[in-house]
Design a protein around this motif. Sequence first.
Motif, PDB file in Angstrom:
ATOM      1  N   SER A   1       0.945  -1.066  -0.135  1.00  0.00           N
ATOM      2  CA  SER A   1      -0.150   0.077  -0.031  1.00  0.00           C
ATOM      3  C   SER A   1       0.649   1.230  -0.021  1.00  0.00           C
ATOM      4  O   SER A   1       0.364   2.400  -0.382  1.00  0.00           O
ATOM      5  N   THR A   2       2.001   0.990   0.478  1.00  0.00           N
ATOM      6  CA  THR A   2       2.961   2.285   0.504  1.00  0.00           C
ATOM      7  C   THR A   2       3.857   2.309  -0.740  1.00  0.00           C
ATOM      8  O   THR A   2       4.565   3.511  -0.924  1.00  0.00           O
ATOM      9  N   LYS A   3       3.806   1.511  -1.644  1.00  0.00           N
ATOM     10  CA  LYS A   3       4.530   1.447  -2.864  1.00  0.00           C
ATOM     11  C   LYS A   3       3.818   2.387  -4.019  1.00  0.00           C
ATOM     12  O   LYS A   3       2.738   2.459  -4.129  1.00  0.00           O
ATOM     13  N   GLY A   4       4.651   2.980  -4.740  1.00  0.00           N
ATOM     14  CA  GLY A   4       4.054   3.897  -5.701  1.00  0.00           C
ATOM     15  C   GLY A   4       3.702   3.088  -6.872  1.00  0.00           C
ATOM     16  O   GLY A   4       4.106   1.776  -7.136  1.00  0.00           O
ATOM     17  N   LEU A   5       2.862   3.365  -7.913  1.00  0.00           N
ATOM     18  CA  LEU A   5       2.307   2.721  -8.769  1.00  0.00           C
ATOM     19  C   LEU A   5       3.506   2.275  -9.904  1.00  0.00           C
ATOM     20  O   LEU A   5       3.449   1.105 -10.216  1.00  0.00           O
ATOM     21  N   GLY A   6       4.535   2.932 -10.066  1.00  0.00           N
ATOM     22  CA  GLY A   6       5.567   2.714 -11.178  1.00  0.00           C
ATOM     23  C   GLY A   6       6.154   1.611 -10.338  1.00  0.00           C
ATOM     24  O   GLY A   6       6.736   0.295 -11.265  1.00  0.00           O
ATOM     25  N   LEU A   7       6.453   1.487  -9.169  1.00  0.00           N
ATOM     26  CA  LEU A   7       7.520   0.291  -8.345  1.00  0.00           C
ATOM     27  C   LEU A   7       6.440  -0.873  -8.733  1.00  0.00           C
ATOM     28  O   LEU A   7       6.921  -2.058  -8.733  1.00  0.00           O
ATOM     29  N   LYS A   8       5.271  -0.724  -8.226  1.00  0.00           N
ATOM     30  CA  LYS A   8       4.261  -2.015  -8.471  1.00  0.00           C
ATOM     31  C   LYS A   8       4.364  -2.579  -9.668  1.00  0.00           C
ATOM     32  O   LYS A   8       4.323  -3.775 -10.059  1.00  0.00           O
ATOM     33  N   ASN A   9       4.089  -1.489 -10.888  1.00  0.00           N
ATOM     34  CA  ASN A   9       4.251  -2.342 -12.191  1.00  0.00           C
ATOM     35  C   ASN A   9       5.606  -2.888 -12.376  1.00  0.00           C
ATOM     36  O   ASN A   9       5.458  -4.054 -13.158  1.00  0.00           O
ATOM     37  N   LEU A  10       6.692  -2.264 -11.875  1.00  0.00           N
ATOM     38  CA  LEU A  10       7.938  -2.986 -12.016  1.00  0.00           C
ATOM     39  C   LEU A  10       7.885  -4.577 -11.551  1.00  0.00           C
ATOM     40  O   LEU A  10       8.092  -5.418 -12.075  1.00  0.00           O
ATOM     41  N   GLU A  11       7.578  -4.549 -10.334  1.00  0.00           N
ATOM     42  CA  GLU A  11       7.396  -5.815  -9.568  1.00  0.00           C
ATOM     43  C   GLU A  11       6.470  -6.734 -10.174  1.00  0.00           C
ATOM     44  O   GLU A  11       6.786  -8.021 -10.367  1.00  0.00           O
ATOM     45  N   SER A  12       5.268  -6.183 -10.660  1.00  0.00           N
ATOM     46  CA  SER A  12       4.252  -7.194 -11.429  1.00  0.00           C
ATOM     47  C   SER A  12       4.780  -7.736 -12.558  1.00  0.00           C
ATOM     48  O   SER A  12       4.753  -8.960 -12.740  1.00  0.00           O
TER      49      SER A  12
END
Length: 249
Positions: A210-221
């Motif tokens: 919940s604390t991660k930005g959208l860009g980082l979430k996309n990277l990890e996904s």
Amino acid sequence: MLLLAMAVIVFFLVYQRRLLAQQEQLQQIKIEQQKALLEASLQTQENERRRIAKDLHDEVGANLSTINLFAKQIEKFVERESKAGKMVGKTKDLIATTITSVRTISKDLLPATLDRFGLVEAAKELCDRINQADAVLVNFEHQVTEERLSQPQELALFRIIQELFNNTLKHAQATQVNLFIHYTPKSLKIIFKDNGVGFDANALMQSKESTKGLGLKNLESRAQVLGASLNYTSPPEGGTQVNILSNTA
């Protein structure tokens, strides 16, 4: 009694083994379902990118070109040095700048080079475009086999590289970036390194979703869908390095 005790122990061991096997099977099903959901979500994003890129090229780009033609026709009927002439000149310049911006956005959304020539050429084109802006020096090296990766792999990796550049240009205050791509039929390695301000890599890796930005979430996904590891390092003196490792087979 001894036989009964042994039978109970054997039954218990067999039951435990079956229970563990069922739990592992359920866990594997859960992982596969999560991966399928991620793939579907990312594919939806790509479909939307393609639609927007097509609309930009076919509609917005065509309309801007037509407006530019109108401006050129108007220019014929006004004095170049008059107030109206100068306004027409500024309008033409603005239209030309907007056309260039639309083409750049369209390329980012749907990189034709990636489809035609593969990951390395698309990454090179991206690096060249950033270098042309003359704000950050990008050094690009690659060591790859002639055989291309699959289209989904190339697209996911290109989006990861795009997002890494996006994060660096927005937040890192870097003056230099080194990008290295290496892959064989069995393994893949991408190293992205900048000389920016850096960050607390340990805190980032341990932070909640919940604390991660959208860009980082996309990277990890995208890394998760590829089955790749995504590791960050950022020493106290600054700079950031991101390592992406995966099996390509």
